[in-house]
Write an enzyme that holds these catalytic residues in place. Sequence first.
Site, short mmCIF file in Angstrom:
data_model
loop_
_atom_site.label_atom_id
_atom_site.label_comp_id
_atom_site.label_asym_id
_atom_site.label_seq_id
_atom_site.Cartn_x
_atom_site.Cartn_y
_atom_site.Cartn_z
N ARG A 81 -8.81 0.80 -1.82
CA ARG A 81 -7.95 0.59 -1.73
C ARG A 81 -7.70 -1.02 -1.53
O ARG A 81 -8.83 -1.56 -1.92
CB ARG A 81 -6.98 1.52 -0.44
CG ARG A 81 -7.22 2.64 -1.19
CD ARG A 81 -5.55 3.18 -0.06
NE ARG A 81 -5.79 5.17 -0.26
CZ ARG A 81 -4.94 5.73 0.14
NH1 ARG A 81 -3.76 5.32 0.76
NH2 ARG A 81 -4.58 6.69 0.00
N CYS A 99 2.07 10.23 13.38
CA CYS A 99 1.17 11.18 13.34
C CYS A 99 -0.21 11.16 13.56
O CYS A 99 -0.79 9.83 13.90
CB CYS A 99 1.54 12.33 11.58
SG CYS A 99 0.84 11.22 10.94
N LYS A 138 -11.49 2.91 2.05
CA LYS A 138 -11.13 1.28 2.36
C LYS A 138 -12.83 0.69 2.88
O LYS A 138 -13.34 0.95 2.98
CB LYS A 138 -10.88 1.40 4.03
CG LYS A 138 -9.14 2.78 3.44
CD LYS A 138 -8.85 2.61 4.40
CE LYS A 138 -6.83 3.59 4.24
NZ LYS A 138 -6.06 3.52 5.65
N CYS A 178 2.48 2.17 13.34
CA CYS A 178 2.80 2.86 11.72
C CYS A 178 4.98 2.98 11.60
O CYS A 178 5.28 2.61 12.13
CB CYS A 178 2.58 4.14 11.23
SG CYS A 178 2.83 5.47 12.29
N CYS A 183 -3.00 6.03 10.43
CA CYS A 183 -2.38 4.52 9.59
C CYS A 183 -2.32 3.52 10.46
O CYS A 183 -2.36 2.95 9.60
CB CYS A 183 -0.86 4.88 8.76
SG CYS A 183 -0.98 6.45 7.38
N ARG A 233 3.61 0.17 -2.56
CA ARG A 233 2.93 -1.53 -1.06
C ARG A 233 1.53 -1.82 -2.92
O ARG A 233 1.43 -1.59 -3.70
CB ARG A 233 1.88 0.11 -0.85
CG ARG A 233 0.28 -0.81 0.04
CD ARG A 233 0.15 0.12 1.21
NE ARG A 233 0.26 0.93 1.60
CZ ARG A 233 0.46 2.33 1.88
NH1 ARG A 233 -1.07 2.89 1.50
NH2 ARG A 233 1.28 2.55 2.65
N CYS A 249 8.49 8.00 6.04
CA CYS A 249 7.30 8.82 6.09
C CYS A 249 7.93 10.84 6.66
O CYS A 249 8.26 11.36 7.40
CB CYS A 249 5.87 8.26 7.22
SG CYS A 249 4.63 9.86 7.23
N LYS A 260 -9.39 8.66 -0.55
CA LYS A 260 -9.19 7.08 -0.69
C LYS A 260 -10.30 6.66 -0.42
O LYS A 260 -11.03 7.01 0.59
CB LYS A 260 -8.41 6.08 0.59
CG LYS A 260 -8.35 7.32 2.08
CD LYS A 260 -6.93 7.07 2.28
CE LYS A 260 -6.59 7.60 3.44
NZ LYS A 260 -5.64 7.19 4.28
#
Length: 570
Positions: free
Chosen positions: A146, A476, A212, A431, A480, A77, A437, A210
Amino acid sequence: MTVKTANALSEDENLKSRSRFLRGDIAADLADAVTGAVSTGSGKLLKFHGIYQQDDRDLRNERQQQKLEPLYSFLLRLRLPGGICTPEQWLALDDLARRYAYPSLRITTRQTFQYHGVYKRNLKALVAGLAQAGLDSIAACGDVNRNVVSHNNPCLSSLHAELHHWSRLLSEQFLPKTRAFQEIWLDEKPVADAQPEQEPLYGATYLPRKFKIGLALPPHNDIDVFAQDLGFIAIVKRGKIAGFNVSVGGGMGMTHSDVATYPRTADVIGFCRSDQVLTVAEQILSIQRDFGDRSNRKHARFKYTLDDRGTDWFLRELTSRLGFQLEPAQAFRFEHNGDPLGWVQGQQGLWHLTLGILSGRIKDTPETAWLVGLREIARIHQGDFRLTANQNLTVAGVSADNKPRIEALLAEHRIPLPDNWSGIRRHAISCVSLPTCGLAMAESERWLPDLLSLLEPVLQRNGLSEDAITLRVTGCPNGCGRPFLGEIGLVGKSLGRYNLYLGAGFAGERLNKLYRENLTEDEIVAVLTPLIEQYGKQRHKGEHFGDFLIRKKHVAAVTAGRDFHTGDNK
């Protein structure tokens, strides 16, 4: 810097601590030609370098029967603050995809690109190629700040340009200082007799999870600012950005059947001047660094730090670190969180074309030559390309003279303008999910076209084809695709089965709520059909689908993350 924890550190924290600032055993694992994989520890550390290990789950059983290891590959990414790249960079990205990965580019919901299907032997060449194009994947994943997202088109006005400016400054401000990336991927040699390496902001163990950051410009919430750990909402006065309202504590991920985990929308806590943005952001990030849970990763996001300790505590701690108080939040209003597809003209007279790209997947198919067509456009384009947080693409800065040439290339390569897209298709996100994944429980990207083909006739029969409804599909509950901000949210439970969530705010200001569990794909359409029919007949003028469902008591309004699991659905 004082990191506070009452319990034993998780293994991930110990791994970071002994990783020598994110080096670990990555270099040795990359050199191991016996396997296509890396060790578990290296797999975790690779995330800080923007890389995830995956395998093709469609082939798992077949390869197991053949006594072969899974077909391992990697996702890479990019770090691309504000989602902007030049035509030259586009051509380099396209070339690298065809040489070292699946021949496709995927626009993510964090306004950047992902490569899929990169074999271990090709990783270094891919990273080196990106570096030559002035691009990198540093901190695109991992327990750090991120990719910073902002409104996608700074060419529209000076206000948009300022937002993009801040996205770049924030991204650079919070980049890790370790030279591990340069040493491992670009063969940089450590400096002899250099001072011991340090991370002045992050420390040796970086963040608990993470983090954001996003910047929004009302009335457009096209980045879902309330899903961000830290949001800056521009306040415009007399045609200029006077400063930003600050929002904290957003986050989408949760775990099925674990009520201690939940999505959360951010709280607006005050206003800061533009010259205070970097200081405010750094101190907020440092509070999460020092107080986030480092013993339980499921409880380590900033949203839980806020809920555990309370907003009042947080504001006191922030004021103490800043040395000043935030001003009271100023009035603002969001009206939607989608992208204006099609052609628009900016203040400087240039044209900007936003193409709708379902799930952000740019690849050549028998129907549409996306990759080839955009490659040809990049060769003549004099502006740049801008990705959106809704997985669409803007060809920005097109002169009036070049506009017919762009349109001719689109037609030649069967790339459709989104003029005839339904309202729900324009606002659909998914996603990646299967087959790559490792967390996926059900289909998402591959199923979305089929789902839309089933829902669109229902909407058409009820006079709702043009009405905007936000649809989010994920394989899931990790969030995302921001599924819990969809007026219709579908979250994979197992193969072919999904939990259905309804009632989010159209402008991204309110979470949805569980309506039905464990539905098959056919059951989803059967359940939604009468609700859509009722909406077509009984909605108020201008009333959005999520608001209608709450007014009719099909679901309860969720105004705080902790209420996501509480009480009855209605």
